[in-house]
Each structure stands twice: as C-alpha cells, then as structure tokens.
Enzyme design. Sequence first.
Site, PDB file in Angstrom:
ATOM      1  N   GLY A  68       0.822  -1.212   0.000  1.00  0.00           N
ATOM      2  CA  GLY A  68       0.000   0.000   0.000  1.00  0.00           C
ATOM      3  C   GLY A  68       0.849   1.252   0.000  1.00  0.00           C
ATOM      4  O   GLY A  68       1.995   1.234   0.467  1.00  0.00           O
ATOM      5  N   LYS A 111      10.393  -2.431   1.124  1.00  0.00           N
ATOM      6  CA  LYS A 111      11.381  -2.727   0.075  1.00  0.00           C
ATOM      7  C   LYS A 111      11.462  -4.233  -0.201  1.00  0.00           C
ATOM      8  O   LYS A 111      11.502  -4.654  -1.350  1.00  0.00           O
ATOM      9  CB  LYS A 111      12.764  -2.169   0.463  1.00  0.00           C
ATOM     10  CG  LYS A 111      12.749  -0.648   0.602  1.00  0.00           C
ATOM     11  CD  LYS A 111      14.103  -0.088   0.888  1.00  0.00           C
ATOM     12  CE  LYS A 111      14.575  -0.356   2.292  1.00  0.00           C
ATOM     13  NZ  LYS A 111      13.748   0.275   3.345  1.00  0.00           N
ATOM     14  N   LEU A 113       9.077  -6.369   0.378  1.00  0.00           N
ATOM     15  CA  LEU A 113       7.814  -6.742  -0.280  1.00  0.00           C
ATOM     16  C   LEU A 113       7.901  -6.467  -1.776  1.00  0.00           C
ATOM     17  O   LEU A 113       7.433  -7.242  -2.597  1.00  0.00           O
ATOM     18  CB  LEU A 113       6.651  -5.929   0.302  1.00  0.00           C
ATOM     19  CG  LEU A 113       6.234  -6.168   1.743  1.00  0.00           C
ATOM     20  CD1 LEU A 113       5.044  -5.288   2.099  1.00  0.00           C
ATOM     21  CD2 LEU A 113       5.872  -7.615   1.963  1.00  0.00           C
ATOM     22  N   GLU A 281       1.439  -1.951  10.218  1.00  0.00           N
ATOM     23  CA  GLU A 281       1.085  -3.374  10.366  1.00  0.00           C
ATOM     24  C   GLU A 281       1.042  -3.710  11.853  1.00  0.00           C
ATOM     25  O   GLU A 281       0.159  -4.419  12.330  1.00  0.00           O
ATOM     26  CB  GLU A 281       2.134  -4.208   9.619  1.00  0.00           C
ATOM     27  CG  GLU A 281       1.825  -5.691   9.518  1.00  0.00           C
ATOM     28  CD  GLU A 281       2.295  -6.498  10.718  1.00  0.00           C
ATOM     29  OE1 GLU A 281       1.703  -7.550  10.969  1.00  0.00           O
ATOM     30  OE2 GLU A 281       3.233  -6.071  11.425  1.00  0.00           O
ATOM     31  N   HIS A 332       2.618  18.770  34.144  1.00  0.00           N
ATOM     32  CA  HIS A 332       3.523  18.964  33.000  1.00  0.00           C
ATOM     33  C   HIS A 332       2.776  18.687  31.670  1.00  0.00           C
ATOM     34  O   HIS A 332       2.781  19.524  30.765  1.00  0.00           O
ATOM     35  CB  HIS A 332       4.709  17.998  33.169  1.00  0.00           C
ATOM     36  CG  HIS A 332       5.755  18.118  32.125  1.00  0.00           C
ATOM     37  ND1 HIS A 332       6.975  18.709  32.364  1.00  0.00           N
ATOM     38  CD2 HIS A 332       5.797  17.737  30.831  1.00  0.00           C
ATOM     39  CE1 HIS A 332       7.702  18.671  31.277  1.00  0.00           C
ATOM     40  NE2 HIS A 332       7.000  18.083  30.317  1.00  0.00           N
ATOM     41  N   GLU A 333       2.106  17.537  31.613  1.00  0.00           N
ATOM     42  CA  GLU A 333       1.429  17.176  30.358  1.00  0.00           C
ATOM     43  C   GLU A 333       0.230  18.095  30.091  1.00  0.00           C
ATOM     44  O   GLU A 333      -0.046  18.432  28.931  1.00  0.00           O
ATOM     45  CB  GLU A 333       0.971  15.702  30.384  1.00  0.00           C
ATOM     46  CG  GLU A 333       2.092  14.689  30.546  1.00  0.00           C
ATOM     47  CD  GLU A 333       3.233  14.852  29.552  1.00  0.00           C
ATOM     48  OE1 GLU A 333       2.976  15.287  28.419  1.00  0.00           O
ATOM     49  OE2 GLU A 333       4.388  14.561  29.920  1.00  0.00           O
TER      50      GLU A 333
HETATM   51  P1  ATP Z   1      14.102  -2.819   6.072  1.00  0.00           P
HETATM   52  O1  ATP Z   1      14.693  -1.658   5.363  1.00  0.00           O
HETATM   53  O2  ATP Z   1      14.120  -2.643   7.565  1.00  0.00           O
HETATM   54  O3  ATP Z   1      14.634  -4.158   5.631  1.00  0.00           O
HETATM   55  P2  ATP Z   1      11.789  -3.009   4.344  1.00  0.00           P
HETATM   56  O4  ATP Z   1      11.610  -1.682   3.704  1.00  0.00           O
HETATM   57  O5  ATP Z   1      12.408  -4.086   3.531  1.00  0.00           O
HETATM   58  O6  ATP Z   1      12.522  -2.837   5.749  1.00  0.00           O
HETATM   59  P3  ATP Z   1       9.613  -4.832   4.574  1.00  0.00           P
HETATM   60  O7  ATP Z   1      10.440  -5.935   5.160  1.00  0.00           O
HETATM   61  O8  ATP Z   1       9.238  -4.937   3.156  1.00  0.00           O
HETATM   62  O9  ATP Z   1      10.347  -3.453   4.853  1.00  0.00           O
HETATM   63  O10 ATP Z   1       8.288  -4.627   5.438  1.00  0.00           O
HETATM   64  C1  ATP Z   1       8.130  -5.184   6.744  1.00  0.00           C
HETATM   65  C2  ATP Z   1       6.662  -5.460   6.998  1.00  0.00           C
HETATM   66  O11 ATP Z   1       5.955  -4.220   7.119  1.00  0.00           O
HETATM   67  C3  ATP Z   1       5.984  -6.185   5.865  1.00  0.00           C
HETATM   68  O12 ATP Z   1       6.018  -7.568   6.064  1.00  0.00           O
HETATM   69  C4  ATP Z   1       4.560  -5.654   5.898  1.00  0.00           C
HETATM   70  O13 ATP Z   1       3.790  -6.373   6.846  1.00  0.00           O
HETATM   71  C5  ATP Z   1       4.713  -4.253   6.419  1.00  0.00           C
HETATM   72  N1  ATP Z   1       4.786  -3.244   5.332  1.00  0.00           N
HETATM   73  C6  ATP Z   1       5.829  -2.413   5.105  1.00  0.00           C
HETATM   74  N2  ATP Z   1       5.558  -1.588   4.072  1.00  0.00           N
HETATM   75  C7  ATP Z   1       4.330  -1.906   3.633  1.00  0.00           C
HETATM   76  C8  ATP Z   1       3.499  -1.415   2.588  1.00  0.00           C
HETATM   77  N3  ATP Z   1       3.894  -0.411   1.798  1.00  0.00           N
HETATM   78  N4  ATP Z   1       2.277  -1.982   2.407  1.00  0.00           N
HETATM   79  C9  ATP Z   1       1.875  -2.990   3.216  1.00  0.00           C
HETATM   80  N5  ATP Z   1       2.607  -3.496   4.219  1.00  0.00           N
HETATM   81  C10 ATP Z   1       3.817  -2.970   4.450  1.00  0.00           C
END
Ligand code: ATP
Length: 492
Positions: A68, A111, A113, A281, A332-333
Amino acid sequence: MIKEISLGLGLAAVIFLGIIGYDVTPLVFFAAAGGALFFLARSRGMVGKNIGNVTSNSTPAGSFSDIGGQASAINELREALEFIRSYEKIKKLGIRPLKGVLLTGPPGTGKTLMARAAANFTDAVFASCSGSEFIEMYAGVGAQRVRQLFKSARDTALKQKKSNAVIFIDEIDILGGKRGQNSSHHEYDQTLNQLLVEMDGLKIDDRVRVLVMAATNRSDMLDPALLRPGRFDRQVTVDLPDRDGRKEILNLHTANKPLGVDVSLDSVAKETFGFSGAHLESVANEAAILAMREECKEISYRHFHEAVDKVMMGEKLDRKPSHEEIRRVAIHESGHALLSECIRPGSVSAVTITPRGKALGYMRQTPDNDNYLHTCENLESQIAVMLAGALAEELILGNRSTGASNDFEQTVNVVEQIIKSGMSELGVVSWDSVPSDTRFQVTNKIIRKQEEFVREYLEKNKEVFDKVMEILIDKERISGEHFRSIMRQQVA
Ligand code: ATP
C-alpha cells in the site's frame, strides 16, 4: 536424508566391528577429528554454507497489490521490470539488459515486499539474503559466497524450468560500502569486487536472466562503482507513506480483522504521521491483540488509539511513580496540552500519565495535515508547546524538574532549524560561521519570547489544571474532547 542414512550405517559398522573384537579407537579418533574440521570450516563459510534463501515455490508469495501507499515506486519498478518480461523485443533492438534495481528508503517501508512482488511479476525464482551474511573475517569467504549466491539462484531456476531469477540483497551498504574505508577492507573490497564481476557477467541471452535487486537506507554510503550505469541502473525511492498511503496500508492489514462500526481508518491514518508500513502493520496487530485481551468480538477505535500509543511510545511500564511525581507529570502534560489547544484548537488527541518507554506521561497531538514545510510561526508554536510542560510545573509547583530535559533538547533543535533556514534575526547565515556566543544570544532571545507568551497564557488558564489533574490521577488518561470541554467550562 541420504546423509542421515550413511551416518547411521557408518555408526552401525563401527559398533559391529567393536563387538566382534576389532580395536576401533583410531577409527573413532579420525572420524571425530574429521567431523570437527568439517564443522569448523562450515561455520566459517568455507564449505557448503547456504547463502541466500532461495524460495522453493515456483512463485514467491506477495504481489504489488499487497503493497500500500507506494504507487509511484511501484510504477517505476514495474516499468523497469517490463525490460525482463519483454526480453525478446529488447534483444531485437540491441538494448542492454537491466541488471540491477536499487530500492532506497527508510526501514519498514516495503522494500522487501517490492522485491518479492518483482519476482512474482517476472515469474522468477527469488533468492534473498542480507549484506551482513557476506562479511567474515576470513579473506575470500565473502567473495565465494557471492559466487555461490548467483550459482544457486541460476541452478534453482534451471531446476524449476524458469528463465528468470531475482536476487535480493538487503542492507547492501554493509557489503557495498565505499571501498578502502573499512578496517578489514581487503576482505570487504574482495566481496564487493566479486559482486561487480558477477553483475558485469550478466547477459540477455543467458539461459537464466538474473536481476539483482538491493535495498538500503543509506545510498550515500555505497561505492560509486555499484551505482554506475550497467550495474544498479535504476534507483527506486520507497518513502514513508502519506496520509492516503497510510490508509491504504491500514486497509490491507485490517482486511482479515473484524472492525467495530466506530473504527475510522482515515482517523487512524491521520494520527500516524511519520509511521512506516511496518509500524502500521504493528498498529493493526496490536489493536487486535488488545481486543482479544478484553475478550471483544470486534476491534474498536479505542484499541487502535492505544495501539498507536504503544507503537509510538513503547510498552506500558510497571514502574509506579510516587504520588508527588504523578501530580507533577499530570501538571507537566496538561501544560503541553493547554498550549497545543491555544495554538491549534482541536489538536489534542489525548493526555496520559501512563509510563511508556522512556516517558512518564505524554500528550498526543493529532497532526493537522501531513506537513513537510514549516514557517517561522509554526516552529515558534512548536517551541511554545515544548516549553509549556516545565513552565506549568514552575507555575503550579514553584519549581522545575529533570522531566523537561528532552523537551529542551527538542526546543534547541527547533531553534537551530530556524537559524539554519535563515528565519532568525541573523538572516541567511552559514551555521558553522556563527560564533558560539552569537548562537547563544539568538537562541536565548527566541526562547525567552516564547517563555513570556506561555507564562502569560498558563497564568490566565490556571484553573484548568486542578480539574484535569483530578481526572488524570483517577483515570490516567483524558481524551482531547474531554480536555477541551473542561477548557470551555473554565473560560465560560
Ligand atoms: P528494512 O529496510 O528494515 O529491511 P523493508 O523496507 O524491507 O525494511 P519490509 O520488510 O518490506 O520493509 O516490510 C516489513 C513489513 O511491514 C511487511 O512484512 C509488511 O507487513 C509491512 N509493510 C511495510 N511496508 C508496507 C506497505 N507499503 N504496504 C503494506 N505493508 C507494508
């Protein structure tokens, strides 16, 4: 399986020889020594260490529709992947194949994903690994692992009768940092050189066309040789999602969850400025866990609200502050909240005195819109809200506490931003060329002006503290709506 059977047969043979009277001691000794050597070499990656998790499925799970809030990054990537899908056309035109795609952006933005979805889109075998898996103290091991990774991706593709393979290297900055900078740089350089050699060797008419995808949060650290045309030809930025993007991600991660009628994902998206996909997530997951703990059949908005707190600030702590401390935190808050409402009515989302992470309490604001630029007035307002906690303590209790040190750190950072952006009385200046006593004077002046304003405002609204404190001490939390109704009553 074959390994286990042979091991069992060998052991049975040794026992049999022992029973019929042979002296098996030398045999056992040599077997033990050989085994020890093998495991040592294996642990150092010299023998058959598996590098790169090559998926055994013909298509890796995950597609672009599971991601997304990254429409432009996905479009850019898809366009690049068309080079692989329509390779015949590309071959006819003599176009150089696309060898590498670099995904850059903050952690948890999707990334990995994207790389999986890319493998799916091109019907490729997917081999993934992290840059840290290549780094060993022993010279040549990293380079050997790079060779192994490419070989195993190709072999798996051939076995599965696929013509494409995607190799995904996460955290490539560990392996591909600028050469000559690391203390054991010889080994690092050899590993990177091997990656460059493998990438240079990729051809369009290979039996298996390999695309290397890599991810990093620090593309500025990478060796320029990796980024030159012909290697990582495409750079795709995978940034933090905007409000619509956050809503899309929340939709994806709540699709399998029963939501109550009061849940507005749009409001959750509004409250989660700066969250990555991974944070969102986690919010959806934590909200479901909270609902389960309360044995609810559906997830309500308050579960999401608490889940956002948890992801933003950390787990609730068992630490129990003294009654005096609780009173001080509440004051404070409330000070922060009063100023926040004064500057932007409707901005307080909640005030709580539940200790979480490093904070004993906190005031949560609902961001107005996703703002990426700030005027001097915006920044001064932020300073006023940050100073209001300590000034409220001073007004009601007669002194300040260490609880405001983080607020002051942030205040100074914001003042620095004002000066660096040329919005202070110094005009446009180079920060480094401003003498430290001038910096001190200008910083002091900006802060004093806000202090005066905050003191005056808090003094005028002093009565609000008693009422809010009573509720906070009793219930630990007050909603923005309730806080505003108390303010209205006092003003009336
Ligand atoms: P890193 O740089 O820490 O390796 P990354 O950018 O590779 O992180 P991912 O491993 O792809 O991040 O994402 C981790 C989890 O977060 C995914 O398994 C998913 O559940 C959720 N997530 C992250 N980005 C999205 C997105 N754009 N849409 C849907 N889910 C997401």
